[in-house]
Motif scaffolding. Structure first.
Motif, PDB file in Angstrom:
ATOM      1  N   UNK A  81     -46.122  33.074 -22.355  1.00 38.36           N
ATOM      2  CA  UNK A  81     -45.723  33.472 -23.706  1.00 38.36           C
ATOM      3  C   UNK A  81     -44.441  34.301 -23.673  1.00 38.36           C
ATOM      4  N   UNK A  82     -44.356  35.238 -22.734  1.00 32.38           N
ATOM      5  CA  UNK A  82     -43.160  36.072 -22.615  1.00 32.38           C
ATOM      6  C   UNK A  82     -41.920  35.219 -22.382  1.00 32.38           C
ATOM      7  N   UNK A  83     -42.037  34.263 -21.472  1.00 29.81           N
ATOM      8  CA  UNK A  83     -40.900  33.399 -21.186  1.00 29.81           C
ATOM      9  C   UNK A  83     -40.604  32.457 -22.349  1.00 29.81           C
ATOM     10  N   UNK A  84     -41.651  31.933 -22.962  1.00 32.33           N
ATOM     11  CA  UNK A  84     -41.441  31.027 -24.091  1.00 32.33           C
ATOM     12  C   UNK A  84     -40.767  31.734 -25.266  1.00 32.33           C
ATOM     13  N   UNK A  85     -41.147  32.985 -25.517  1.00 35.44           N
ATOM     14  CA  UNK A  85     -40.491  33.747 -26.581  1.00 35.44           C
ATOM     15  C   UNK A  85     -39.015  33.960 -26.264  1.00 35.44           C
ATOM     16  N   UNK A  86     -38.717  34.205 -24.992  1.00 39.83           N
ATOM     17  CA  UNK A  86     -37.322  34.344 -24.608  1.00 39.83           C
ATOM     18  C   UNK A  86     -36.564  33.044 -24.833  1.00 39.83           C
ATOM     19  N   UNK A  87     -37.208  31.932 -24.512  1.00 39.25           N
ATOM     20  CA  UNK A  87     -36.565  30.629 -24.718  1.00 39.25           C
ATOM     21  C   UNK A  87     -36.183  30.433 -26.180  1.00 39.25           C
ATOM     22  N   UNK A  88     -37.030  30.938 -27.080  1.00 40.48           N
ATOM     23  CA  UNK A  88     -36.772  30.791 -28.513  1.00 40.48           C
ATOM     24  C   UNK A  88     -35.649  31.702 -28.991  1.00 40.48           C
ATOM     25  N   UNK A  89     -35.508  32.872 -28.353  1.00 36.24           N
ATOM     26  CA  UNK A  89     -34.542  33.859 -28.841  1.00 36.24           C
ATOM     27  C   UNK A  89     -33.240  33.874 -28.053  1.00 36.24           C
ATOM     28  N   UNK A  90     -33.301  33.463 -26.790  1.00 40.52           N
ATOM     29  CA  UNK A  90     -32.098  33.483 -25.959  1.00 40.52           C
ATOM     30  C   UNK A  90     -32.202  32.352 -24.940  1.00 40.52           C
ATOM     31  N   UNK A  95     -32.933  30.015 -19.302  1.00 51.04           N
ATOM     32  CA  UNK A  95     -32.631  29.057 -18.240  1.00 51.04           C
ATOM     33  C   UNK A  95     -31.943  29.741 -17.061  1.00 51.04           C
ATOM     34  N   UNK A  96     -31.158  30.761 -17.335  1.00 50.99           N
ATOM     35  CA  UNK A  96     -30.528  31.511 -16.254  1.00 50.99           C
ATOM     36  C   UNK A  96     -31.571  32.187 -15.374  1.00 50.99           C
ATOM     37  N   UNK A  97     -32.578  32.790 -16.016  1.00 46.81           N
ATOM     38  CA  UNK A  97     -33.640  33.469 -15.270  1.00 46.81           C
ATOM     39  C   UNK A  97     -34.463  32.469 -14.464  1.00 46.81           C
ATOM     40  N   UNK A  98     -34.866  31.357 -15.087  1.00 48.27           N
ATOM     41  CA  UNK A  98     -35.646  30.358 -14.344  1.00 48.27           C
ATOM     42  C   UNK A  98     -34.852  29.833 -13.157  1.00 48.27           C
ATOM     43  N   UNK A  99     -33.555  29.594 -13.358  1.00 51.36           N
ATOM     44  CA  UNK A  99     -32.739  29.103 -12.261  1.00 51.36           C
ATOM     45  C   UNK A  99     -32.637  30.115 -11.141  1.00 51.36           C
ATOM     46  N   UNK A 389     -31.388  42.690 -27.502  1.00 53.61           N
ATOM     47  CA  UNK A 389     -32.795  42.287 -27.493  1.00 53.61           C
ATOM     48  C   UNK A 389     -33.076  41.144 -26.523  1.00 53.61           C
ATOM     49  N   UNK A 390     -32.354  41.111 -25.426  1.00 59.75           N
ATOM     50  CA  UNK A 390     -32.505  40.004 -24.484  1.00 59.75           C
ATOM     51  C   UNK A 390     -33.311  40.439 -23.273  1.00 59.75           C
ATOM     52  N   UNK A 391     -33.760  39.448 -22.533  1.00 59.71           N
ATOM     53  CA  UNK A 391     -34.421  39.713 -21.251  1.00 59.71           C
ATOM     54  C   UNK A 391     -33.321  39.878 -20.210  1.00 59.71           C
ATOM     55  N   UNK A 392     -33.228  41.047 -19.625  1.00 54.90           N
ATOM     56  CA  UNK A 392     -32.171  41.269 -18.663  1.00 54.90           C
ATOM     57  C   UNK A 392     -32.751  41.963 -17.440  1.00 54.90           C
ATOM     58  N   UNK A 393     -31.916  42.180 -16.463  1.00 48.15           N
ATOM     59  CA  UNK A 393     -32.393  42.697 -15.200  1.00 48.15           C
ATOM     60  C   UNK A 393     -31.589  43.898 -14.745  1.00 48.15           C
ATOM     61  N   UNK A 394     -32.136  44.643 -13.779  1.00 49.90           N
ATOM     62  CA  UNK A 394     -31.381  45.660 -13.073  1.00 49.90           C
ATOM     63  C   UNK A 394     -30.606  44.920 -11.989  1.00 49.90           C
ATOM     64  N   UNK A 395     -29.395  44.615 -12.244  1.00 50.93           N
ATOM     65  CA  UNK A 395     -28.620  43.833 -11.299  1.00 50.93           C
ATOM     66  C   UNK A 395     -28.932  42.367 -11.459  1.00 50.93           C
TER      67      UNK A 395
END
Length: 497
Positions: A81-90, A95-99, A389-395
């Motif tokens: 669900x977390x990933x699917x919501x990201x797919x809908x919003x960003x 796709x960058x994260x999955x890759x 409001x995106x899913x991002x990372x530390x580095x």
């Protein structure tokens, strides 16, 4: 401390003097490097041996142990669900994260995770309680419906498969349907004796249901944590005899329905009972099982050896561990490498998995009312809310888990697309600083016998307080291989050479 992975490449038909270190990936304790490629401009050569350093890494390629079949985590409903919501919003970030997490292309800047563990029905990380057949008394399972699971679970798996077709999917239930239980609910209790003979058909249908969704199944376990009964989320106790009976019947059903390649895995619980429950399971019905799986929540990793010593021909899976929200980043890295991504493999595990693949920054969402993960379970990828409001990372990614997994995974993914996975080989550390480095060594063969094999070291330098105060100290080590010697200085952290 830095974890370094060392890749040594040479042509088998050339003199040993051609041995060279070509590739270095590092993660340092201070996060100045986060799974960063530090490929030298000129390779580091192995030369005629001189005096060994205070830390001397000795690799013996002729002693070969288990094949390592991948690293990964659990795609719970909440993770999907977390990933699917990201797919809908960003969409692009999704796709960058999955890759970055799942690509196994050789040399690419990616973690190369390749193993997913997926619940059958609800877990403690689902929106609600459900099974794949909630019609009471339906022992023929005519009402079985794979689509009781949320559609986004399957779509996220399909997206991951589009990036990594070599992905291995391992499914298992947290509980049978509630109507089959002594509690009348998926929460707590055990399976009623009159449903034991019917239950293997439910598990067979789960495998077939995933296949109908276009998802091949690598393995199935009979029950998650069979010694755990919790009234607040799906759990189910089973004795070794009952799990063995279910597994034996399921093995026959799989074989009779064209699914003989699906591996059957038992136990799925903590190290602390490694010498008892899984051993009894193999004594009862070992011929049905490929091996057993362990979790990290009680006991120590060395206890895997008690099972290995009893059944050395059975495979060992390490399938679940989670950190907690707010713990110390560097302390977590040290524990992961020592106990899991080097340690579990040294104790004969062939896969290494964390728990949730993705959750938000609070370790949510969880099943309403569950007492599981009361301190907040930290996933592999965290949804951190930034200004956009995106899913991002530390580095690269938000959690320490992904860096530790990436450093280990890089050492064993196939060099050739469709080629063999890495195998663990013998390695030892000698010298007065032998305590400072934790080391795993691996070899990856090639599809063509004329191509160079790849050799890799995964190294944890945890010399951060030699004088009992914080004092990170790089360690210069010699590396002995095939009668030649190289020298490398490992910063405090993880390294892959």
């Amino acid at each position: 401390m830095r974890l370094c992975s060392l890749i040594l490449a040479w042509a088998l038909t050339r003199p040993v003097a051609s041995q060279q270190i070509w590739d270095i990936w590092q993660t340092t304790w201070d996060r100045e490097e986060l799974f960063t490629s530090l490929a030298p401009s000129t390779p580091i050569n192995f030369v005629t041996p001189g005096p060994p350093a205070d830390a001397d890494i000795i690799v013996t390629e002729t002693t070969v142990y288990q094949t390592i079949n991948g690293f990964g985590g659990s795609l719970t409903d909440s993770s999907a669900l977390t990933l699917n919501n990201l797919k809908s919003t960003n969409w692009a970030n999704y796709w960058s994260i999955l890759g970055h997490v799942f690509s196994v292309a050789d040399g690419v800047n990616a973690s190369g995770l390749s193993y997913l563990r997926v619940p059958i029905g609800a877990s403690d990380f689902s929106a609600n309680l459900y099974s794949l057949d909630d019609v009471s008394g339906d022992t023929s399972f005519s009402k079985f419906n794979i689509n009781n699971a949320p559609s986004y679970l399957f779509s996220v798996i399909q997206d991951i498969l589009s990036i990594n077709p070599a992905l291995k999917v391992h499914i298992l239930p947290w509980s049978p349907p509630g109507w089959m239980k002594t509690t009348g609910t998926m929460n707590g209790g055990t399976i009623q004796s009159n449903y034991i003979s019917a239950y293997p058909t439910y598990l067979l249908k789960a495998v077939q249901g995933f296949v109908d969704q276009g998802i091949s199944i690598y393995a199935i376990s009979v029950q998650n944590e069979p010694e755990n009964s919790d009234s607040t989320y799906p759990t189910c106790t089973m004795t070794p005899a009952i799990e063995g009976q279910i597994g034996a019947a399921l093995r026959t059903l799989l074989n009779n329905n064209g699914l003989s390649s699906v591996k059957l895995v038992g136990y799925e619980h903590n190290w602390s009972d490694a010498a008892t429950y899984p051993v009894e399971l193999m004594e009862d019905d070992g011929s049905s099982y490929d091996g057993v799986a362990f979790h990290c929540y009680a006991g120590t990793v060395s206890e895997q050896l008690s099972f290995y010593d009893a059944y050395p021909n059975k495979n060992i899976y390490f399938t679940e561990c989670t950190g907690t929200i707010g713990s110390d980043w560097w302390s977590d890295i040290k524990w992961y490498m020592d106990n899991l991504w080097i340690g579990a493999l040294q104790n004969f595990a062939e896969v290494g998995l964390m728990f949730n693949l993705a959750l938000d920054g609070n370790g949510e969402p969880t099943l309403p009312g569950t007492d599981s993960c009361s301190s907040g379970c930290r996933p592999i990828v965290t949804e951190c809310r930034s200004q956009n409001n995106s899913l991002h990372q530390e580095g690269t990614h938000c959690t320490s888990a992904v860096y530790a997994l990436a450093q280990a995974s890089k050492a064993i993914i196939p060099k050739d697309a469709g080629g063999p996975w890495g195998q663990r080989i013998e390695v030892a550390v000698e010298g007065s600083l032998d305590w400072a480095l934790i080391v795993g060594a691996y070899t990856t063969k090639r599809l063509s016998s004329t191509d160079w094999n790849r050799y890799a070291l995964v190294v944890l330098n945890w010399d951060d307080s030699a004088s009992t105060v914080w004092n990170p100290v790089p360690v210069t080590a010699t590396i002995e291989f095939r009668g030649m010697q190289a020298t490398y200085t490992f910063p405090v952290g993880m390294s892959h050479l």
